[in-house]
Design a protein around this motif. Structure first.
Motif, short mmCIF file in Angstrom:
data_model
loop_
_atom_site.label_atom_id
_atom_site.label_comp_id
_atom_site.label_asym_id
_atom_site.label_seq_id
_atom_site.Cartn_x
_atom_site.Cartn_y
_atom_site.Cartn_z
N UNK A 2 0.84 -1.18 0.00
CA UNK A 2 0.00 0.00 0.00
C UNK A 2 0.89 1.24 0.00
N UNK A 3 0.73 2.06 -1.01
CA UNK A 3 1.52 3.27 -1.14
C UNK A 3 0.58 4.46 -1.25
N UNK A 4 1.07 5.60 -0.79
CA UNK A 4 0.30 6.84 -0.88
C UNK A 4 1.07 7.78 -1.79
N UNK A 5 0.48 8.07 -2.93
CA UNK A 5 1.14 8.86 -3.95
C UNK A 5 0.60 10.28 -4.07
N UNK A 6 -0.21 10.73 -3.10
CA UNK A 6 -0.88 12.03 -3.27
C UNK A 6 0.08 13.22 -3.31
N UNK A 7 1.29 13.07 -2.83
CA UNK A 7 2.23 14.17 -2.85
C UNK A 7 3.16 14.13 -4.06
N UNK A 8 2.99 13.13 -4.90
CA UNK A 8 3.85 13.01 -6.08
C UNK A 8 3.46 13.99 -7.17
N UNK A 9 4.48 14.48 -7.85
CA UNK A 9 4.33 15.35 -9.00
C UNK A 9 4.96 14.58 -10.17
N UNK A 10 4.13 14.11 -11.11
CA UNK A 10 4.59 13.21 -12.16
C UNK A 10 4.41 13.87 -13.53
N UNK A 11 5.40 13.67 -14.38
CA UNK A 11 5.33 14.12 -15.77
C UNK A 11 5.16 12.91 -16.67
N UNK A 20 -1.83 8.33 -23.50
CA UNK A 20 -1.61 9.35 -22.46
C UNK A 20 -2.80 9.40 -21.50
N UNK A 21 -4.01 9.28 -22.04
CA UNK A 21 -5.21 9.28 -21.19
C UNK A 21 -5.25 8.06 -20.29
N UNK A 22 -4.84 6.91 -20.81
CA UNK A 22 -4.80 5.68 -20.00
C UNK A 22 -3.81 5.85 -18.85
N UNK A 23 -2.62 6.33 -19.16
CA UNK A 23 -1.59 6.52 -18.12
C UNK A 23 -2.08 7.53 -17.09
N UNK A 24 -2.66 8.61 -17.57
CA UNK A 24 -3.20 9.63 -16.66
C UNK A 24 -4.26 9.03 -15.74
N UNK A 25 -5.17 8.23 -16.32
CA UNK A 25 -6.23 7.60 -15.52
C UNK A 25 -5.64 6.64 -14.48
N UNK A 31 -3.81 7.61 -7.04
CA UNK A 31 -3.83 8.72 -6.09
C UNK A 31 -2.72 9.74 -6.29
N UNK A 32 -2.07 9.74 -7.46
CA UNK A 32 -1.01 10.72 -7.71
C UNK A 32 -1.61 12.11 -7.65
N UNK A 33 -0.97 12.99 -6.89
CA UNK A 33 -1.53 14.31 -6.62
C UNK A 33 -1.44 15.30 -7.76
N UNK A 34 -0.37 15.27 -8.54
CA UNK A 34 -0.19 16.26 -9.59
C UNK A 34 0.39 15.59 -10.82
N UNK A 35 -0.30 15.69 -11.94
CA UNK A 35 0.10 15.03 -13.18
C UNK A 35 0.22 16.08 -14.28
N UNK A 36 1.38 16.15 -14.89
CA UNK A 36 1.63 17.02 -16.03
C UNK A 36 1.75 16.14 -17.27
N UNK A 37 1.37 16.66 -18.42
CA UNK A 37 1.44 15.91 -19.67
C UNK A 37 2.23 16.67 -20.71
N UNK A 54 8.69 15.04 -9.75
CA UNK A 54 9.38 14.03 -8.93
C UNK A 54 9.73 12.77 -9.72
N UNK A 55 8.91 12.43 -10.69
CA UNK A 55 9.10 11.23 -11.50
C UNK A 55 8.67 11.56 -12.93
N UNK A 56 9.39 10.99 -13.89
CA UNK A 56 9.03 11.16 -15.29
C UNK A 56 8.72 9.79 -15.88
#
Length: 163
Positions: A2-11, A20-25, A31-37, A54-56
Motif C-alpha cells: 500500500x503506497x500513498x502517492x498524493x504528494x507526487x508530481x509526475x510528468x 496518455x489518457x490511460x496513463x493519466x487515468x 492517487x497521484x496528486x499532480x500530473x503534467x502531460x 518528482x518522477x518522469x
C-alpha cells in the motif's frame, strides 16, 4: 503493498493521446496528486524545467524528440533542475538491445506496453523506495547499472567504493 502517492508530481511524456489518457487515468487511480502531460521530449523537457516533477514517465518513440532524447537532456543539460530524477521508460519493444540502450542512456526503470496498473504502481514504488546510486563518467551519467552484487564475479573492481 500500500503506497500513498498524493504528494507526487509526475510528468507523463507520450505522443499518443489515448495512451496518455490511460496513463493519466491509472495515475489518478493510484492517487497521484499532480500530473503534467507533454506530447514529446521537447515539451517534456520544457515542463520539467518549469515544474521539476518528482518522477518522469516517458514513451520511447515520439516525433520531434524521443524519450531517449529527453533522458539525455535531463541527465546532461545544464538547464535540467534535477539530473537525478527517476525516469520510467515505456515502450512496446522489449528486445534486449532496446532495454540496454535505454539503460545506457540513463533510464531508471523500463516498462513494456501493454502494462497493468499494478505494473506501473510497482515501478513508481520501486523508484521511490529503492533509489539507485548514480554514476558519472566521461560517457555516462545516470543510475548505477549494477542491480545486485554478483558473488561469482572474478573481474577487476574499478570503482572507488570498491577500494
Amino acid at each position: 503493498m500500500s503506497f500513498r502517492f498524493e504528494h507526487l508530481n509526475v510528468l507523463v511524456v507520450e505522443d499518443t493521446l489515448p495512451m496518455r489518457k490511460i496513463i493519466h487515468a491509472v495515475l489518478m487511480t493510484l492517487g497521484v496528486g499532480n500530473i503534467h502531460n507533454a506530447n514529446n521530449g521537447d515539451e517534456g523537457f520544457e515542463s520539467f524545467v518549469r515544474h521539476n516533477q518528482d518522477i518522469i514517465i516517458t514513451d520511447w518513440h515520439m516525433p520531434t524528440a524521443s524519450g531517449l532524447d529527453l533522458v539525455k537532456r535531463i541527465r546532461r543539460d545544464a538547464l535540467s533542475p534535477n539530473r537525478f530524477v527517476p525516469i520510467i521508460m515505456m515502450t512496446g519493444y522489449s528486445a534486449l538491445p532496446r532495454v540496454a540502450a535505454a539503460r545506457d542512456t540513463g533510464v531508471t526503470e523500463f516498462l513494456v506496453k501493454p502494462f497493468s496498473a499494478d505494473d506501473l504502481a510497482r515501478r513508481i514504488a520501486h523508484v521511490i523506495n529503492r533509489p539507485r546510486a548514480f554514476v558519472e563518467s566521461k560517457h555516462y551519467f545516470g543510475p548505477c547499472r549494477r542491480r545486485r552484487k554478483d558473488v561469482d564475479y572474478k573481474g577487476a573492481e574499478r570503482r572507488k567504493d570498491n577500494y
